[in-house]
Design a protein around this motif. Structure first.
Motif, PDB file in Angstrom:
ATOM      1  N   SER A 194      56.553  83.266  96.889  1.00 22.18           N
ATOM      2  CA  SER A 194      55.480  83.624  97.747  1.00 22.18           C
ATOM      3  C   SER A 194      54.327  83.927  97.065  1.00 22.18           C
ATOM      4  CB  SER A 194      55.986  84.685  98.672  1.00 22.18           C
ATOM      5  OG  SER A 194      56.196  86.063  97.960  1.00 22.18           O
ATOM      6  N   VAL A 195      53.244  84.137  97.780  1.00 23.81           N
ATOM      7  CA  VAL A 195      51.831  84.275  97.016  1.00 23.81           C
ATOM      8  C   VAL A 195      52.085  85.597  96.637  1.00 23.81           C
ATOM      9  CG1 VAL A 195      49.465  84.600  97.287  1.00 23.81           C
ATOM     10  CG2 VAL A 195      50.457  82.679  98.196  1.00 23.81           C
ATOM     11  N   GLU A 196      52.542  86.838  97.156  1.00 23.98           N
ATOM     12  CA  GLU A 196      52.568  88.228  97.006  1.00 23.98           C
ATOM     13  C   GLU A 196      53.455  88.280  95.696  1.00 23.98           C
ATOM     14  OE1 GLU A 196      53.166  86.933  99.739  1.00 23.98           O
ATOM     15  OE2 GLU A 196      51.542  87.584 101.091  1.00 23.98           O
ATOM     16  N   GLU A 197      54.577  87.476  95.642  1.00 28.26           N
ATOM     17  CA  GLU A 197      55.563  87.579  94.343  1.00 28.26           C
ATOM     18  C   GLU A 197      54.574  87.080  93.095  1.00 28.26           C
ATOM     19  OE1 GLU A 197      58.749  85.423  96.003  1.00 28.26           O
ATOM     20  OE2 GLU A 197      59.907  87.277  96.444  1.00 28.26           O
ATOM     21  N   GLY A 198      54.049  85.967  93.368  1.00 33.67           N
ATOM     22  CA  GLY A 198      53.207  85.441  92.158  1.00 33.67           C
ATOM     23  C   GLY A 198      52.333  86.537  91.629  1.00 33.67           C
ATOM     24  N   GLN A 199      51.496  86.924  92.679  1.00 35.66           N
ATOM     25  CA  GLN A 199      50.522  88.107  92.276  1.00 35.66           C
ATOM     26  C   GLN A 199      51.124  89.469  91.551  1.00 35.66           C
ATOM     27  OE1 GLN A 199      47.357  87.968  92.553  1.00 35.66           O
ATOM     28  NE2 GLN A 199      46.564  89.702  92.046  1.00 35.66           N
ATOM     29  N   LYS A 200      52.362  89.554  91.776  1.00 33.22           N
ATOM     30  CA  LYS A 200      53.119  90.842  91.285  1.00 33.22           C
ATOM     31  C   LYS A 200      53.362  90.359  89.830  1.00 33.22           C
ATOM     32  CE  LYS A 200      57.136  93.610  91.958  1.00 33.22           C
ATOM     33  NZ  LYS A 200      58.571  93.637  92.766  1.00 33.22           N
ATOM     34  N   ILE A 201      53.857  89.191  89.588  1.00 26.83           N
ATOM     35  CA  ILE A 201      54.157  88.633  88.269  1.00 26.83           C
ATOM     36  C   ILE A 201      52.818  88.691  87.534  1.00 26.83           C
ATOM     37  CG2 ILE A 201      54.804  86.583  86.859  1.00 26.83           C
ATOM     38  CD1 ILE A 201      56.560  85.834  89.288  1.00 26.83           C
ATOM     39  N   LEU A 202      51.799  88.566  87.711  1.00 25.18           N
ATOM     40  CA  LEU A 202      50.420  88.562  86.968  1.00 25.18           C
ATOM     41  C   LEU A 202      50.080  90.134  86.795  1.00 25.18           C
ATOM     42  CD1 LEU A 202      48.428  85.767  88.825  1.00 25.18           C
ATOM     43  CD2 LEU A 202      49.709  85.635  86.692  1.00 25.18           C
ATOM     44  N   ARG A 203      50.421  90.730  87.789  1.00 27.59           N
ATOM     45  CA  ARG A 203      50.154  92.059  87.429  1.00 27.59           C
ATOM     46  C   ARG A 203      51.246  92.925  86.245  1.00 27.59           C
ATOM     47  NH1 ARG A 203      49.656  92.692  93.006  1.00 27.59           N
ATOM     48  NH2 ARG A 203      51.908  93.552  93.356  1.00 27.59           N
ATOM     49  N   ASP A 204      52.381  92.464  86.430  1.00 22.90           N
ATOM     50  CA  ASP A 204      53.531  92.630  85.558  1.00 22.90           C
ATOM     51  C   ASP A 204      53.054  92.372  84.150  1.00 22.90           C
ATOM     52  OD1 ASP A 204      55.019  93.593  87.445  1.00 22.90           O
ATOM     53  OD2 ASP A 204      56.458  92.194  87.690  1.00 22.90           O
ATOM     54  N   VAL A 205      52.273  90.933  83.832  1.00 20.60           N
ATOM     55  CA  VAL A 205      51.779  90.711  82.434  1.00 20.60           C
ATOM     56  C   VAL A 205      50.828  91.415  82.054  1.00 20.60           C
ATOM     57  CG1 VAL A 205      50.775  88.695  81.401  1.00 20.60           C
ATOM     58  CG2 VAL A 205      52.507  88.219  83.176  1.00 20.60           C
ATOM     59  N   SER A 206      49.975  92.075  83.020  1.00 20.70           N
ATOM     60  CA  SER A 206      48.825  92.600  82.391  1.00 20.70           C
ATOM     61  C   SER A 206      49.371  94.116  82.392  1.00 20.70           C
ATOM     62  CB  SER A 206      47.848  92.948  83.513  1.00 20.70           C
ATOM     63  OG  SER A 206      48.412  93.721  84.869  1.00 20.70           O
ATOM     64  N   PHE A 207      50.300  94.589  82.651  1.00 20.31           N
ATOM     65  CA  PHE A 207      50.863  95.925  82.155  1.00 20.31           C
ATOM     66  C   PHE A 207      51.810  95.547  80.824  1.00 20.31           C
ATOM     67  CE2 PHE A 207      50.029  97.474  86.618  1.00 20.31           C
ATOM     68  CZ  PHE A 207      49.302  98.551  86.045  1.00 20.31           C
ATOM     69  N   LEU A 208      52.635  94.812  80.989  1.00 21.03           N
ATOM     70  CA  LEU A 208      53.307  94.568  79.633  1.00 21.03           C
ATOM     71  C   LEU A 208      52.802  94.147  78.530  1.00 21.03           C
ATOM     72  CD1 LEU A 208      56.621  92.865  81.428  1.00 21.03           C
ATOM     73  CD2 LEU A 208      56.402  95.323  80.261  1.00 21.03           C
ATOM     74  N   HIS A 232      48.357  76.386  92.355  1.00 23.11           N
ATOM     75  CA  HIS A 232      48.746  76.437  91.187  1.00 23.11           C
ATOM     76  C   HIS A 232      47.179  76.590  90.403  1.00 23.11           C
ATOM     77  CE1 HIS A 232      52.648  74.104  90.799  1.00 23.11           C
ATOM     78  NE2 HIS A 232      52.798  75.589  91.360  1.00 23.11           N
ATOM     79  N   ALA A 233      46.072  75.756  90.954  1.00 18.42           N
ATOM     80  CA  ALA A 233      44.838  75.956  90.446  1.00 18.42           C
ATOM     81  C   ALA A 233      44.255  77.360  90.212  1.00 18.42           C
ATOM     82  CB  ALA A 233      43.888  74.970  91.211  1.00 18.42           C
ATOM     83  N   THR A 234      44.705  78.222  91.281  1.00 21.23           N
ATOM     84  CA  THR A 234      43.912  79.542  91.271  1.00 21.23           C
ATOM     85  C   THR A 234      44.581  80.191  90.165  1.00 21.23           C
ATOM     86  OG1 THR A 234      43.636  79.197  93.689  1.00 21.23           O
ATOM     87  CG2 THR A 234      43.602  81.491  92.607  1.00 21.23           C
ATOM     88  N   VAL A 235      46.192  80.117  90.194  1.00 22.37           N
ATOM     89  CA  VAL A 235      46.843  80.995  89.001  1.00 22.37           C
ATOM     90  C   VAL A 235      46.331  80.269  87.784  1.00 22.37           C
ATOM     91  CG1 VAL A 235      49.103  81.123  87.997  1.00 22.37           C
ATOM     92  CG2 VAL A 235      48.824  81.014  90.279  1.00 22.37           C
ATOM     93  N   LYS A 236      45.989  79.353  87.496  1.00 17.66           N
ATOM     94  CA  LYS A 236      45.613  78.992  86.011  1.00 17.66           C
ATOM     95  C   LYS A 236      44.153  79.457  85.730  1.00 17.66           C
ATOM     96  CE  LYS A 236      46.552  74.472  86.960  1.00 17.66           C
ATOM     97  NZ  LYS A 236      46.718  73.034  86.738  1.00 17.66           N
ATOM     98  N   THR A 237      43.268  79.803  86.605  1.00 18.66           N
ATOM     99  CA  THR A 237      42.097  80.499  86.514  1.00 18.66           C
ATOM    100  C   THR A 237      41.973  81.922  86.473  1.00 18.66           C
ATOM    101  OG1 THR A 237      41.503  80.545  88.718  1.00 18.66           O
ATOM    102  CG2 THR A 237      40.742  78.547  87.571  1.00 18.66           C
ATOM    103  N   ASP A 238      43.308  82.465  86.578  1.00 21.76           N
ATOM    104  CA  ASP A 238      43.462  84.168  86.308  1.00 21.76           C
ATOM    105  C   ASP A 238      43.562  84.496  84.919  1.00 21.76           C
ATOM    106  OD1 ASP A 238      44.776  86.788  86.451  1.00 21.76           O
ATOM    107  OD2 ASP A 238      44.474  86.310  88.596  1.00 21.76           O
ATOM    108  N   SER A 239      42.966  85.536  84.504  1.00 24.45           N
ATOM    109  CA  SER A 239      42.904  85.871  82.916  1.00 24.45           C
ATOM    110  C   SER A 239      44.278  86.180  82.492  1.00 24.45           C
ATOM    111  CB  SER A 239      41.831  86.877  82.538  1.00 24.45           C
ATOM    112  OG  SER A 239      42.242  87.985  83.341  1.00 24.45           O
ATOM    113  N   ARG A 240      44.879  86.783  83.691  1.00 28.17           N
ATOM    114  CA  ARG A 240      46.404  87.537  83.135  1.00 28.17           C
ATOM    115  C   ARG A 240      47.269  85.977  83.180  1.00 28.17           C
ATOM    116  NH1 ARG A 240      46.567  90.922  88.564  1.00 28.17           N
ATOM    117  NH2 ARG A 240      45.689  88.988  89.222  1.00 28.17           N
ATOM    118  N   PHE A 241      46.926  85.038  83.551  1.00 30.92           N
ATOM    119  CA  PHE A 241      47.875  83.791  83.329  1.00 30.92           C
ATOM    120  C   PHE A 241      47.477  83.439  81.913  1.00 30.92           C
ATOM    121  CE2 PHE A 241      48.658  79.298  83.064  1.00 30.92           C
ATOM    122  CZ  PHE A 241      49.954  79.282  83.622  1.00 30.92           C
TER     123      PHE A 241
END
Length: 837
Positions: A194-208, A232-241
């Motif tokens: 889901s989109v929410e789970e993907g957003q959560k993963i990116l937040r985890d990346v920014s913390f770890l 996918h396109a939006t994820v790839k433009t996120d600095s956390r990715f």
């Protein structure tokens, strides 16, 4: 417990880190525990997910190329998106974290579902197809879950023309379970994220951050790759990715081989192809681990690179080196997959391809027809050929079940027949039975390859050509410049005009006009098309004027990777003879002379010295009285082939036209036998009208002593007994030489001065010019007496230039080469003098 306050500086180009403002002594916690405690606060902080689509996601916007047309070769139309301000804040930081170099994937390698706004450098074929298939008016007509009848028929027809250069060559992989371990299957994806789970993963990346372990990195990549494709396109433009990508590069050495493969597969699912630095790093790591992998893993990695749409030349080079040492270990599926990889990378060492051909020969019977098509395409793309024996085995296998082979695989087999020039008559005959009914279901490019293969093999099958011609009126707008040129060449080189010839040739000529912008990159296609039209006697002056203009001539002769000077010369020479009313550009005189000299240098070393040509030239010199009466040269240099030229006056007497031949002899007067062995005994017998019966003192090398005696006695019996007198009718030797008055005069005057008349009559109208053509089977359609297009045009132009064409066809002249000298002389005499009547 101290409260933690997060602040963020907007529009910063740095690391965009938040500032901590503690209000007391904070408790130090494990990063994983810290993540769990903050997730809910972050959800409230960010509001709606960063990469959630707006409500009106169906509205399409143009994604235009403003500066560098080649930078976005796979541009797609994208839905409008509701993007929070955080994404804008991170966009500049992302460009610093990863080097964003445009992909080199061609436009044809991406299946685009919408109209693409592209530059001239991008192929216009795919855009044309998609505009026709996904026309907006059709979208508006789509109601109640079905298309209107007219739109559905149009859509079904246009779908045939869509060719996916990524997926279509991979069809064989779906027919055998063994390929699951060797290739990437984009349809095999776990439970969607889901989109929410993907957003959560990116937040985890920014913390770890630097605390990310190899296991965390692989897990995050794999889970993000399960997001819906539109995210996918939006994820790839996120600095956390981008941060996650950076840490994956930093930890590459710590990954196990299995983890590295899982991570790279996730990269492929996300289509992370814009970062040159990231992909080079992965290629280097795989190169380092090549010798730790087996064939299955090596081929999987190569397939992943192909699916990503990026080349990995260093990896493929090491893979082929590995294969050269262990090629005998390849299983049949591994061999097919390897040849697919080789074909997609367009190169392989010839020594390796010879080994793989041997291995292929042992596995051929186990392969299905789609695998046969795949290996043919792999060899074809790598410019490697099969032996004639293997090619005929493939032809037998496909011909036996041609109705079961897919259109795509059949076209690949035809490509290989074209490349190897193997004539397999049972296969070609079967092709003429099956293909005409299937042509409506084959795309325009596929039909082009079929008729081009037939033309390359000189195989004329009217059923195939008529079926292909019937497709043009409604499908010509799908043709690229290459397709137009090859279609014209195929029909014209086979010297065949279909029932709707005027429609076919006019529609293709109009398409050439529409594709003029493509000829700036591919000048060879314009020249191919114009030469093909010239074969049929069609000369579009406006296109010829462009082709012979100085800018285009410079483009063709200096910038093209192909040798196009001869094509320009042939076109210019044809226009000079057949278009007296043409007033456009012509080829520069110096270039004409240079190409003519180049063609003559080749002809005198190859064409003019062929045994059948030398034999005819020598016998004609004997029959006419010397070398000055026969000229072996390029009568029409632009037609690229040599002929024997002979001149006669109005009374049928030969005229000298080759005085240069005398310079090769000694300067003093020289005498030469006329070619018939004459002895005193023969003269005595002729004078006394008796047939005395001893053998000749000298005979040609190929005539036995007994045969010579019988021939001489027969001459005396038929000629002398009939009387040596004026007005003697033709009395033939038993071997076929006519005993005429002039021949008897030659017998009684044994020596002929070479220096007799060396000048021709002043008036050219008194000269009858003969062009004697010694043809071979390669100048005719397979198994017929139909001349190919180039040679038909040459004959037509010789007649226009005032020559009488005398042909010595291969089915008559070649068998005579094994017969006696007198039979050949009789044949030549009949051919020449009959043409003067």
């Amino acid at each position: 417990m101290a409260a933690v306050i997060w602040r963020k500086l907007r529009r910063r180009l740095c690391d965009c880190r938040a500032y901590l403002k503690p209000s007391g002594c904070g408790e130090v916690r494990n990063p994983e525990e810290r993540i769990k405690g903050v997730n809910n606060k972050q959800d409230a902080r960010y509001g709606q997910p960063t990469f959630c689509l707006s409500k009106d996601a169906s509205v399409l916007v143009d994604y235009k190329v403003n500066s560098d047309p080649a930078a976005y070769s796979s541009t797609k139309r994208r839905p409008k998106q509701s993007v929070p301000s955080e994404v804008d804040d991170y966009s500049d930081a992302f460009s610093l974290l990863l080097e964003n170099i445009p992909s080199n994937v061609g436009i044809k390698q991406v299946r685009n579902a919408y109209t693409v706004i592209c530059s001239r450098r991008l192929s216009s074929v795919r855009n044309t197809l998609l505009e026709l298939v996904y026309n907006k008016s059709d979208e508006m007509q789509y109601t109640a879950g079905h298309w209107p009848a007219s739109s559905k028929q149009k859509l079904d027809t246009d779908i045939v023309e869509i060719y996916d250069t990524k997926e279509d060559p991979r069809g064989f992989q779906k027919l055998r379970d063994a390929y699951r371990d060797l290739c990437f299957d984009s349809s095999e994806q776990g439970e969607p994220l889901s989109v929410e789970e993907g957003q959560k993963i990116l937040r985890d990346v920014s913390f770890l951050k630097s605390s990310l372990t190899p296991e965390n990195i692989v897990d995050f990549f794999c889970r993000l790759s399960r997001l819906p494709g539109e995210q996918h396109a939006t994820v790839k433009t996120d600095s956390r990715f981008a941060m996650l990508c950076r840490y994956s590069v930093g930890n590459q050495a710590a990954f196990t081989l299995q983890q590295l493969l899982q991570l790279f597969e996730a990269v492929v699912r996300l289509q992370v192809s814009s970062s040159q630095a990231l992909l080079k790093s992965y290629e280097s790591e795989f190169c380092r681990r090549v010798w730790d992998m087996g064939f299955s893993q090596l081929l999987l990695v190569a397939d992943l690179w192909r699916c990503l749409g990026r080349g990995a030349p260093h990896y493929v080079e090491i893979l082929l080196s590995y294969t050269a040492l262990r090629w005998r270990e390849l299983t049949m599926p591994q061999l097919v997959q390897l040849l697919y990889v080789i074909g997609e990378n367009r190169r392989a060492p010839p020594e390796l391809m010879q080994k793989l051909e041997m291995l292929l020969s042992t596995h051929l019977e186990q392969m299905n027809l789609e695998e046969v098509g795949a290996v043919c395409l792999g060899f074809f793309k790598s410019k490697s050929g099969f032996s004639e024996q293997l090619m005929k085995r493939i032809g037998d296998k496909v011909a036996a079940r041609m109705e079961d082979v897919s259109n795509y695989s059949l076209v690949n087999v035809m490509k290989m027949f074209r490349y190897t020039h193997v004539d397999h008559l049972p296969f070609l005959q079967r092709l003429g039975e099956v293909v005409p009914q299937r042509i409506p279901s084959i795309g325009t490019q596929g039909v082009m390859h079929i008729v081009l293969a037939c033309a390359s093999l000189h195989f004329l099958d009217e059923r195939i050509l008529e079926a292909a011609a019937s497709k043009f009126p409604s499908k010509v707008h799908y043709c690229r410049s290459k397709d137009v040129a090859k279609y014209l060449w195929s029909f014209s080189s086979l010297n065949y005009e279909p029932e709707n010839a005027e429609v076919v040739f006019s529609s293709l000529t109009e398409q050439m006009q529409r594709k003029m912008h493509e000829f700036q990159r591919f000048p060879e296609h314009l020249l191919t098309g114009l030469l093909a039209l010239a074969f049929t006697g069609r000369f579009p002056h406006h296109l010829i004027d462009i082709a012979l203009s100085p800018p285009f001539v410079q483009l063709a002769t200096e910038e093209s990777p192909f040798e196009l000077k001869k094509d320009l010369f042939t076109l210019d020479g044809s226009v000079a003879i057949e278009c007296p009313d043409y007033s456009g550009h012509r080829l520069p005189l110096q270039l004409q002379q240079d190409v003519a000299q180049m063609l003559w240098d080749f002809a005198r070393q190859d064409i003019c010295v062929k045994p059948e040509v030398l034999e005819a030239a020598g016998l004609l010199q004997v029959m006419l009285g010397g070398p000055q009466f026969v000229k072996n040269h390029l009568i029409l240099p632009h037609t690229r082939s040599a002929d024997l030229e002979v001149h006669f006056d109005t009374s049928g007497q030969p005229l000298p036209l080759n005085p240069e031949a005398l310079n090769e002899k000694a300067q003093k007067p020289e005498f030469k036998f006329s070619g018939i062995p004459v002895t005193d005994q023969l003269i005595s017998q002729l004078a006394k009208c008796r047939a005395g019966g001893s053998t000749l003192k000298s005979q040609p090398d190929h005539v036995t002593e007994g045969e010579g005696e019988r021939t001489t006695q027969n001459v005396l019996r038929t000629g002398v007994e009939g009387g040596v007198r004026t007005g003697l009718n033709l009395k033939l030797f038993r071997s076929g030489v006519p005993l005429t008055d002039s021949l008897l005069n030659s017998l009684t005057n044994t020596k002929i001065p070479i220096e007799r008349a060396t000048t021709q009559p002043q008036g050219t109208s008194e000269i009858r010019k003969l062009a004697i053509q010694i043809t071979n089977r390669n100048q005719y359609c397979y198994g017929t007496h139909i001349l190919l297009g180039l040679h038909s045009m040459k004959r037509r132009q010789l007649i226009k230039a005032g020559y009488v064409v005398v042909e010595l066809p291969h089915w008559e002249w070649f068998p005579l080469l094994k017969r006696t000298r007198s039979e050949k002389l009789s044949y030549l005499h009949q051919k020449l003098y009959n043409s003067l009547d």
